[in-house]
Write a protein that holds these residues in place. Structure first.
Motif, short mmCIF file in Angstrom:
data_model
loop_
_atom_site.label_atom_id
_atom_site.label_comp_id
_atom_site.label_asym_id
_atom_site.label_seq_id
_atom_site.Cartn_x
_atom_site.Cartn_y
_atom_site.Cartn_z
N THR A 91 0.83 -1.21 0.00
CA THR A 91 0.00 0.00 0.00
C THR A 91 0.86 1.26 0.00
O THR A 91 0.59 2.21 -0.74
N VAL A 92 1.91 1.27 0.83
CA VAL A 92 2.76 2.46 0.91
C VAL A 92 3.51 2.67 -0.40
O VAL A 92 3.60 3.80 -0.92
N PHE A 93 4.06 1.59 -0.97
CA PHE A 93 4.78 1.76 -2.23
C PHE A 93 3.83 2.17 -3.35
O PHE A 93 4.18 2.99 -4.21
N ALA A 94 2.62 1.61 -3.33
CA ALA A 94 1.62 2.03 -4.32
C ALA A 94 1.32 3.52 -4.16
O ALA A 94 1.17 4.24 -5.16
N LEU A 293 0.58 18.60 -2.98
CA LEU A 293 -0.34 17.51 -2.62
C LEU A 293 0.28 16.15 -2.92
O LEU A 293 0.22 15.23 -2.09
N ALA A 294 0.87 16.02 -4.10
CA ALA A 294 1.41 14.73 -4.51
C ALA A 294 2.57 14.29 -3.61
O ALA A 294 2.53 13.22 -2.98
N LEU A 295 3.61 15.11 -3.54
CA LEU A 295 4.78 14.73 -2.76
C LEU A 295 4.49 14.75 -1.26
O LEU A 295 5.03 13.93 -0.51
N GLY A 296 3.63 15.67 -0.82
CA GLY A 296 3.25 15.69 0.59
C GLY A 296 2.50 14.43 0.99
O GLY A 296 2.69 13.91 2.10
N SER A 297 1.67 13.92 0.10
CA SER A 297 0.93 12.69 0.39
C SER A 297 1.86 11.49 0.46
O SER A 297 1.73 10.63 1.33
N ALA A 298 2.82 11.42 -0.49
CA ALA A 298 3.79 10.33 -0.46
C ALA A 298 4.61 10.37 0.83
O ALA A 298 4.84 9.33 1.48
N MET A 299 5.02 11.56 1.21
CA MET A 299 5.82 11.74 2.41
C MET A 299 5.04 11.36 3.67
O MET A 299 5.55 10.65 4.55
N ALA A 300 3.81 11.83 3.75
CA ALA A 300 2.99 11.52 4.92
C ALA A 300 2.67 10.03 4.98
O ALA A 300 2.62 9.45 6.07
N SER A 301 2.46 9.43 3.83
CA SER A 301 2.14 8.00 3.79
C SER A 301 3.25 7.17 4.41
O SER A 301 2.99 6.23 5.17
N ILE A 302 4.51 7.53 4.11
CA ILE A 302 5.63 6.79 4.69
C ILE A 302 5.92 7.27 6.12
O ILE A 302 6.05 6.47 7.05
N GLY A 303 6.02 8.58 6.29
CA GLY A 303 6.43 9.14 7.57
C GLY A 303 5.47 8.85 8.71
O GLY A 303 5.88 8.87 9.88
N LEU A 304 4.20 8.60 8.41
CA LEU A 304 3.24 8.27 9.46
C LEU A 304 2.91 6.78 9.52
O LEU A 304 2.61 6.25 10.58
N THR A 305 2.97 6.10 8.36
CA THR A 305 2.63 4.68 8.35
C THR A 305 3.68 3.83 9.03
O THR A 305 3.35 2.94 9.82
N ILE A 306 4.95 4.06 8.73
CA ILE A 306 6.01 3.22 9.29
C ILE A 306 6.04 3.30 10.82
O ILE A 306 6.10 2.26 11.50
N PRO A 307 5.98 4.50 11.44
CA PRO A 307 5.91 4.52 12.92
C PRO A 307 4.68 3.80 13.47
O PRO A 307 4.76 3.09 14.48
N ALA A 308 3.52 3.98 12.80
CA ALA A 308 2.30 3.31 13.27
C ALA A 308 2.43 1.80 13.16
O ALA A 308 2.02 1.06 14.07
N ILE A 309 3.00 1.33 12.05
CA ILE A 309 3.18 -0.11 11.87
C ILE A 309 4.19 -0.65 12.89
O ILE A 309 4.04 -1.76 13.39
N ALA A 310 5.22 0.15 13.19
CA ALA A 310 6.21 -0.29 14.17
C ALA A 310 5.57 -0.50 15.54
O ALA A 310 5.86 -1.49 16.23
N VAL A 311 4.67 0.41 15.92
CA VAL A 311 3.97 0.26 17.20
C VAL A 311 3.00 -0.92 17.12
O VAL A 311 2.92 -1.74 18.06
N ALA A 312 2.27 -1.03 16.00
CA ALA A 312 1.28 -2.10 15.87
C ALA A 312 1.94 -3.47 15.80
O ALA A 312 1.32 -4.48 16.16
N SER A 313 3.20 -3.54 15.36
CA SER A 313 3.88 -4.83 15.24
C SER A 313 4.03 -5.53 16.59
O SER A 313 4.26 -6.74 16.65
N ILE A 314 3.91 -4.77 17.67
CA ILE A 314 3.98 -5.38 19.00
C ILE A 314 2.83 -6.36 19.19
O ILE A 314 2.98 -7.40 19.85
#
Length: 370
Positions: A91-94, A293-314
């Motif tokens: 999803t993030v790479f897409a 919008l384009a680059l900000g969305s890509a940046m937010a998608s990674i910058g917010l998803t990876i920390p959230a996934i790291a916490v959820a991985s617990i």
């Protein structure tokens, strides 16, 4: 009134259909409400953007969509087990490919068909592109080559490091965009009208200007109302996308397509509001807003998803595979090179838009036929 009614109906439909199997007729109704909620989200985002000005308006939509997208990814991974081990990566790479090639390509195409030359601020856009490339490499490329964990995955310590630096880098960019160098992310005015190499003159950049100066600025009450309705619309978009996801997964499975296609479809649905908003900005010759919008969305998608996934991985039981495969690594490397060549001059032509759209088409084709 439809911008108020549709989000309310979509939220009601979400409450009535959540966790249930739907007949074909209701699937169609939910899809129509999903499309209506997307259009309503774009409208309210533009109201807020006009009230707060750029680049804050672009940031509101990008962050709002991404926060709810993260919730969708985490909820699907919690309920999907090992079958969704690559969902976050897919999803993030897409999202990166959709924004950096799809949205950028369509925006540049819209402007260059009308004005021949798309003018934007290379300083601000270059900073955004560098941040996107760094976040993508640290979060999705490095897991393919690290050796502390088996497979294309981070060890717990590596995942924690990636989460911290992703959040820190995204926060630094937000400060740069909204406080330190806000003028780098404002649309630029043309001083030469419709000009370019075709008629023997050059396109020049004028001073930054705020979008839609001809329209009255919304009141604070109107902006707050739109903010509330924007959140309702975005919750509805992501929630209804999750309601539709079993149908999407069934269709993908029945067609014999790779599981990664599910992540691509989810990203396409979630990014629809930003896509429409970017194209509408491009039609007003405000390509800088489209790129924000384009680059900000890509940046937010990674910058917010990876920390959230790291916490959820617990709490996640299955593995978390973040590393890209060989095909995606090639596409990302080519996207980074092409995007750099597009951004550096501060002007783009129809050729630039064509190259980005071909890369986006290649990504979609290879997702279906790897």
């Amino acid at each position: 009134m439809w911008t108020v009614l549709i989000p309310a109906l979509a939220l009601l439909a979400l409450g009535l259909t959540w966790g249930r199997e739907l007949p074909v007729a209701l699937v169609i109704v939910v899809a129509l409400l999903l499309a209506g909620a997307v259009l309503a989200a774009v409208h309210h985002a533009e109201v807020i953007a006009h009230r707060v000005g750029e680049p804050f308006g672009s940031l509101v939509l990008a962050v709002a969509v991404t926060v709810i997208e993260v919730a969708l990814i985490v909820s699907l991974m919690v309920s999907g087990g090992e079958r969704t081990a690559t969902l976050a990566r897919d999803t993030v790479f897409a999202a990166v490919m959709i924004t950096c090639n799809g949205i950028v390509g369509l925006s540049l195409l819209t402007v260059t068909l009308k004005r021949r030359i798309a003018v934007f601020n290379a300083e601000g856009t270059g900073k955004a592109l560098a941040t996107v490339a760094t976040l993508t490499t640290l979060s999705l490329v490095l897991p393919t080559f690290t050796t502390s964990a088996r497979g294309p995955a981070f060890s717990p310590a590596q995942l924690g490091f990636a989460a911290v630096v992703s959040l820190a880098l995204y926060g630094l960019f937000v400060v740069t965009q909204t406080v330190r160098h806000r003028d780098y992310f404002l649309p630029v005015a043309r001083t030469g009208g419709r000009s370019g190499p075709e008629n023997g003159s050059s396109t020049q950049d004028g001073a930054p200007f705020e979008p839609d100066e001809h329209a009255p600025r919304p009141s604070g009450r109107t902006a707050l109302t739109s903010l509330g309705l924007l959140l309702v619309a975005l919750v509805s978009v992501v929630g209804l996308a999750k309601v539709e996801s079993p149908v999407i997964e069934l269709a993908v499975s029945s067609a014999g397509l790779p599981q990664a296609v599910v992540g691509v479809v989810i990203a396409l649905l979630v990014l629809l509001p930003e896509t429409i908003a970017a194209i509408r900005a491009a039609r007003r010759d405000q390509v800088q807003i489209s790129l924000n919008l384009a680059l900000g969305s890509a940046m937010a998608s990674i910058g917010l998803t990876i920390p959230a996934i790291a916490v959820a991985s617990i709490w996640l039981d299955g593995p978390l595979l973040l590393g890209l495969g060989g095909t995606h690594l090639v596409l990302f490397a080519l996207t980074a090179v092409v995007s750099t060549l597009t951004v550096v001059p501060g002007r783009a032509t129809l050729m630039h838009s064509g190259v980005h759209l071909v890369l986006f088409a290649a990504f979609l084709f290879l997702a279906i036929s790897p």
